[in-house]
Motif scaffolding. Structure first.
Motif, PDB file in Angstrom:
ATOM      1  N   ALA A   7     244.132 -54.993  67.910  1.00 49.42           N
ATOM      2  CA  ALA A   7     243.089 -55.906  68.401  1.00 49.42           C
ATOM      3  C   ALA A   7     243.162 -56.025  69.914  1.00 49.42           C
ATOM      4  CB  ALA A   7     243.248 -57.276  67.754  1.00 49.42           C
ATOM      5  N   ALA A  11     243.026 -62.112  67.051  1.00 49.48           N
ATOM      6  CA  ALA A  11     242.488 -61.834  65.719  1.00 49.48           C
ATOM      7  C   ALA A  11     242.772 -63.037  64.832  1.00 49.48           C
ATOM      8  CB  ALA A  11     243.160 -60.590  65.137  1.00 49.48           C
ATOM      9  N   LYS A  32     239.852 -60.492  60.966  1.00 57.10           N
ATOM     10  CA  LYS A  32     238.818 -60.075  61.917  1.00 57.10           C
ATOM     11  C   LYS A  32     239.520 -59.644  63.201  1.00 57.10           C
ATOM     12  CE  LYS A  32     237.323 -64.181  61.516  1.00 57.10           C
ATOM     13  NZ  LYS A  32     236.636 -65.363  62.019  1.00 57.10           N
ATOM     14  N   PRO A  34     239.044 -58.163  66.995  1.00 57.19           N
ATOM     15  CA  PRO A  34     238.173 -57.789  68.107  1.00 57.19           C
ATOM     16  C   PRO A  34     238.604 -56.442  68.690  1.00 57.19           C
ATOM     17  CG  PRO A  34     239.608 -59.619  68.727  1.00 57.19           C
ATOM     18  CD  PRO A  34     239.871 -59.319  67.288  1.00 57.19           C
ATOM     19  N   GLN A  35     237.627 -55.701  69.167  1.00 62.78           N
ATOM     20  CA  GLN A  35     237.872 -54.361  69.714  1.00 62.78           C
ATOM     21  C   GLN A  35     237.238 -54.230  71.095  1.00 62.78           C
ATOM     22  OE1 GLN A  35     239.695 -51.890  67.648  1.00 62.78           O
ATOM     23  NE2 GLN A  35     240.094 -53.943  66.831  1.00 62.78           N
ATOM     24  N   ASN A  38     235.382 -56.907  73.624  1.00 67.42           N
ATOM     25  CA  ASN A  38     235.077 -58.146  72.893  1.00 67.42           C
ATOM     26  C   ASN A  38     236.241 -59.121  72.992  1.00 67.42           C
ATOM     27  OD1 ASN A  38     232.571 -57.207  71.997  1.00 67.42           O
ATOM     28  ND2 ASN A  38     233.484 -56.233  70.206  1.00 67.42           N
ATOM     29  N   ASP A  41     236.389 -62.433  67.764  1.00 60.96           N
ATOM     30  CA  ASP A  41     236.581 -61.573  66.592  1.00 60.96           C
ATOM     31  C   ASP A  41     235.404 -61.527  65.635  1.00 60.96           C
ATOM     32  OD1 ASP A  41     236.756 -64.079  65.424  1.00 60.96           O
ATOM     33  OD2 ASP A  41     238.801 -63.820  64.673  1.00 60.96           O
ATOM     34  N   PHE A  43     232.492 -60.481  63.411  1.00 68.06           N
ATOM     35  CA  PHE A  43     232.202 -59.147  62.891  1.00 68.06           C
ATOM     36  C   PHE A  43     230.888 -58.581  63.414  1.00 68.06           C
ATOM     37  CE2 PHE A  43     231.161 -56.328  59.096  1.00 68.06           C
ATOM     38  CZ  PHE A  43     232.058 -55.338  59.441  1.00 68.06           C
ATOM     39  N   ARG A  45     229.861 -58.595  66.374  1.00 69.77           N
ATOM     40  CA  ARG A  45     230.012 -58.002  67.712  1.00 69.77           C
ATOM     41  C   ARG A  45     230.278 -56.498  67.574  1.00 69.77           C
ATOM     42  NH1 ARG A  45     230.676 -61.730  71.887  1.00 69.77           N
ATOM     43  NH2 ARG A  45     230.900 -63.864  71.150  1.00 69.77           N
ATOM     44  N   ASN A  48     233.780 -54.428  66.526  1.00 70.19           N
ATOM     45  CA  ASN A  48     234.814 -55.230  65.875  1.00 70.19           C
ATOM     46  C   ASN A  48     235.062 -54.755  64.453  1.00 70.19           C
ATOM     47  OD1 ASN A  48     235.265 -56.739  68.125  1.00 70.19           O
ATOM     48  ND2 ASN A  48     234.463 -58.657  67.310  1.00 70.19           N
ATOM     49  N   ARG A  65     233.729 -51.625  59.829  1.00 73.70           N
ATOM     50  CA  ARG A  65     233.046 -52.027  61.059  1.00 73.70           C
ATOM     51  C   ARG A  65     231.555 -51.854  60.844  1.00 73.70           C
ATOM     52  NH1 ARG A  65     234.826 -47.126  65.071  1.00 73.70           N
ATOM     53  NH2 ARG A  65     233.884 -45.469  63.844  1.00 73.70           N
TER      54      ARG A  65
END
Length: 174
Positions: A7, A11, A32, A34-35, A38, A41, A43, A45, A48, A65
């Motif tokens: 993440a 998360a 969840k 975040p990637q 972002n 977290d 989903f 977005r 993510n 994803r």
């Protein structure tokens, strides 16, 4: 085992809670992640990741994803292997914190908690009253209205077989 490498920011684990007379039943759990850029977290977005978690064991069962309007199921994290099947750290403690929070807010019978897993253990982030069925279903690829979940809602008077009342300009008005 830290989850930081999967993440880009904090998360959280979403625990879906049904507070019954003598216990808290959690039919589904999701982490969840975040990637990229972002910082949250959620989903929805772009990029993510959401993973279904086996509630009993704390192991990740799916990695998903968004792909435009669809949900894409991945074999593992797209950049760092080892997410699929990962045993989340502090799972027993997370279950205990979830149970305590759910019972504290027991007048709210259908709720969800978001709990972060830090290096020092799980930390409660928020408790949501109600909550959508979409996230756990997207992450798992399974419907949430199992016989046990239906029985819970029926116990509070919800009739799944009732026809919705048709209201509004689009029903019978010209």
């Amino acid at each position: 085992m830290s989850i930081d490498k999967y993440a880009s920011a904090l998360a959280t684990v979403r625990m879906v809670n049904l507070v019954r007379e003598n216990d808290v039943f959690c039919p589904m759990a999701v982490i969840k992640l975040p990637q990229g850029e972002n910082i949250a977290d959620a989903f929805w977005r772009p990029g993510n990741i959401a993973c279904s978690i086996n509630v009993e064991s704390g192991k990740i069962e799916t990695v998903t994803r968004r792909a435009d309007m669809e949900v894409e199921f991945l074999e593992d994290h797209p950049e760092t292997d080892g997410l699929m099947g990962l045993q989340l750290p502090f799972w027993k403690e997370l279950i205990e914190i979830n149970d305590l929070a759910a019972r504290t807010f027991a007048p709210i019978r259908y709720q969800s908690t978001d709990i972060a897993i830090t290096d020092a253990g799980p930390i409660m982030v928020e408790l949501n009253y109600g909550g959508g069925f979409d996230l756990p279903q997207y992450a798992s690829g399974k419907g949430m209205l199992t016989p046990e979940v239906r029985k819970f809602f029926e116990g509070f008077g919800y009739d799944f077989d009732a026809q919705p009342k048709k209201k509004g300009w689009f029903f019978g008005r010209r």
